[in-house]
Write a protein that holds these residues in place. Structure first.
Motif, PDB file in Angstrom:
ATOM      1  N   HIS A  20     -19.631  -1.825   1.123  1.00 39.27           N
ATOM      2  CA  HIS A  20     -19.256  -1.861   2.538  1.00 39.27           C
ATOM      3  C   HIS A  20     -17.757  -2.104   2.691  1.00 39.27           C
ATOM      4  O   HIS A  20     -17.096  -1.460   3.517  1.00 39.27           O
ATOM      5  N   ILE A  21     -17.221  -3.012   1.903  1.00 39.76           N
ATOM      6  CA  ILE A  21     -15.784  -3.317   1.961  1.00 39.76           C
ATOM      7  C   ILE A  21     -14.959  -2.090   1.599  1.00 39.76           C
ATOM      8  O   ILE A  21     -13.994  -1.729   2.300  1.00 39.76           O
ATOM      9  N   ASN A  24     -15.143   0.621   4.371  1.00 38.54           N
ATOM     10  CA  ASN A  24     -14.757   0.314   5.745  1.00 38.54           C
ATOM     11  C   ASN A  24     -13.442  -0.443   5.888  1.00 38.54           C
ATOM     12  O   ASN A  24     -13.022  -0.712   7.022  1.00 38.54           O
ATOM     13  N   THR A  25     -12.791  -0.804   4.782  1.00 40.78           N
ATOM     14  CA  THR A  25     -11.519  -1.517   4.853  1.00 40.78           C
ATOM     15  C   THR A  25     -10.573  -0.955   3.797  1.00 40.78           C
ATOM     16  O   THR A  25     -10.945  -0.095   2.994  1.00 40.78           O
ATOM     17  N   GLU A  26      -9.374  -1.497   3.778  1.00 39.20           N
ATOM     18  CA  GLU A  26      -8.386  -1.128   2.760  1.00 39.20           C
ATOM     19  C   GLU A  26      -8.311  -2.165   1.656  1.00 39.20           C
ATOM     20  O   GLU A  26      -7.458  -2.080   0.767  1.00 39.20           O
ATOM     21  N   HIS A  27      -9.173  -3.188   1.697  1.00 36.88           N
ATOM     22  CA  HIS A  27      -9.118  -4.250   0.698  1.00 36.88           C
ATOM     23  C   HIS A  27      -9.490  -3.730  -0.688  1.00 36.88           C
ATOM     24  O   HIS A  27     -10.252  -2.774  -0.824  1.00 36.88           O
ATOM     25  N   ARG A  51      -9.670   0.217  -7.006  1.00 34.75           N
ATOM     26  CA  ARG A  51      -9.884  -0.772  -5.948  1.00 34.75           C
ATOM     27  C   ARG A  51     -11.000  -1.758  -6.265  1.00 34.75           C
ATOM     28  O   ARG A  51     -11.184  -2.737  -5.525  1.00 34.75           O
ATOM     29  N   LEU A 225     -18.515  -9.561   6.795  1.00 30.89           N
ATOM     30  CA  LEU A 225     -17.139  -9.119   6.980  1.00 30.89           C
ATOM     31  C   LEU A 225     -16.576  -9.634   8.301  1.00 30.89           C
ATOM     32  O   LEU A 225     -15.427 -10.071   8.377  1.00 30.89           O
ATOM     33  N   ARG A 226     -17.372  -9.602   9.374  1.00 36.51           N
ATOM     34  CA  ARG A 226     -16.911 -10.113  10.661  1.00 36.51           C
ATOM     35  C   ARG A 226     -16.631 -11.613  10.599  1.00 36.51           C
ATOM     36  O   ARG A 226     -15.654 -12.093  11.174  1.00 36.51           O
ATOM     37  N   GLU A 229     -13.368 -12.092   8.820  1.00 38.79           N
ATOM     38  CA  GLU A 229     -12.223 -11.675   9.625  1.00 38.79           C
ATOM     39  C   GLU A 229     -11.976 -12.583  10.829  1.00 38.79           C
ATOM     40  O   GLU A 229     -10.825 -12.868  11.176  1.00 38.79           O
TER      41      GLU A 229
END
Length: 332
Positions: A20-21, A24-27, A51, A225-226, A229
């Motif tokens: 999921h990370i 859905n993110t740039e991490h 990554r 994730l929420r 954040e």
């Protein structure tokens, strides 16, 4: 947050979170996983190695943990021994991983000032009566009933103490029962699916009246994730998708979706101290963080899960027979 350390990221829920990370993110992600029977390198197959890095190691290894935390912007802690039946047979690995491992992590994040999120379970609250209209809330007292849930409760309390006493930038979440891809075949839903796929009858503990509150692993990942954040430091967030169903109903639904008669299963010896009902009230989390589950139709989520196990026999077949052998020894 640019670089996340995800403990237990090669396990079921952890690997779904890693995916999921990355989607859905740039991490970037470093996965720390002991790769016990429940951790599987194949759970991370196909991910971009630029990554996502896998480090095989134990969360109780203080030197290793310290070096990884030092190089991370945040830690998300999924790693845990998590199967109730196993905890009843041998509690020690649960004490070692869930308590000593969590202690090792909170000491490392304390030393480096690193953001920390601890993932826990609704089982720390004990259980509810089948006819009780109540659900677990953030104020529900802890009342664990097994070595698994009691060591998870202890790990929660360690995190809370380190937040309060040492100023660790930590949050916690307690989630209901997860289902979805990459879940080990010892667990209830994949066990039944893979039994049908392998030509044997599904197994039901007792009469099957025990109720679980199901959430798809993708929804759990999005909620964590929420919290990472936007969660308030020191807070505990309850994560659920209003997916209550008793085990008998879940099993019959799986059989129907797989084209089998709904009574084509065997009753087996019930689990010792089997909790009656879990139910999460996640309304506060939804309101405060703006998160909503996407798999609100449990039957649709089950169909999605059945399709995954049907298409990934090479993932689960190598461990299926050994898993069923352990259950047979226990009369289950």
């Amino acid at each position: 947050m640019g670089k996340l350390l995800v403990t237990g990221g090669a396990g079921f829920i952890g690997s779904n979170f890693v995916r999921h990370i990355l989607e859905n993110t740039e991490h970037s992600v470093t996965v720390l996983d002991k790769l016990t029977y429940a951790g599987n390198r194949a759970n991370l197959d196909g991910l971009d190695p630029r990554r996502c890095e896998l480090v095989a190691g134990d969360i109780t290894d203080a030197e290793l943990v310290d070096s990884l935390v030092r190089d991370s912007d945040a830690v998300v802690h999924f790693a845990a021994e998590s199967h109730n039946d196993n905890s009843l047979r041998d509690p020690w690995p649960f004490v070692h991983t869930n308590l000593i491992g969590t202690y090792t992590l909170v000491e490392a994040v304390r030393h480096h000032g690193t953001r920390f999120h601890h993932v826990s379970t609704d089982e720390v609250f004990g259980d509810l009566e089948l006819d009780d209209p109540a659900k677990f809330t953030e104020e529900t007292p802890y009342n664990p009933s097994s070595p698994y849930s009691s060591t998870k409760a202890g790990s929660d309390l360690l995190v809370r103490a380190w937040v309060r006493s040492f100023g660790v930038a930590g949050t916690l979440s307690n989630c209901s029962n997860n289902y979805g891809p990459y879940q080990h075949v010892e667990k209830f839903i994949p066990r039944q699916i893979t039994n049908v796929l392998s030509g044997s009858k599904p197994k039901l503990y007792g009469a099957g009246h025990n109720v679980r509150d199901w959430i798809h692993a993708d929804d759990h990942s999005a909620a964590v994730l929420r919290v990472l954040e936007a969660g308030e430091i020191g807070r505990t967030y309850l994560i659920g998708a209003d997916g209550e169903a008793d085990n008998l109903t879940v099993l019959r639904t799986i059989l129907r979706l797989m084209g089998r008669p709904e009574d084509e299963f065997d009753h087996v010896t019930d689990r010792a101290g089997h909790d009656l009902r879990y139910a999460i009230d996640g309304e506060r989390t939804r309101q405060e963080l703006g998160w909503e589950p996407q798999f609100t139709d449990f039957e649709s989520g089950l169909r999605n899960t059945i399709e995954w196990y049907t298409e990934h026999r090479d993932w689960w077949e190598p461990v299926k027979e050994a898993t069923e052998a352990k259950y047979r020894e226990a009369g289950q």
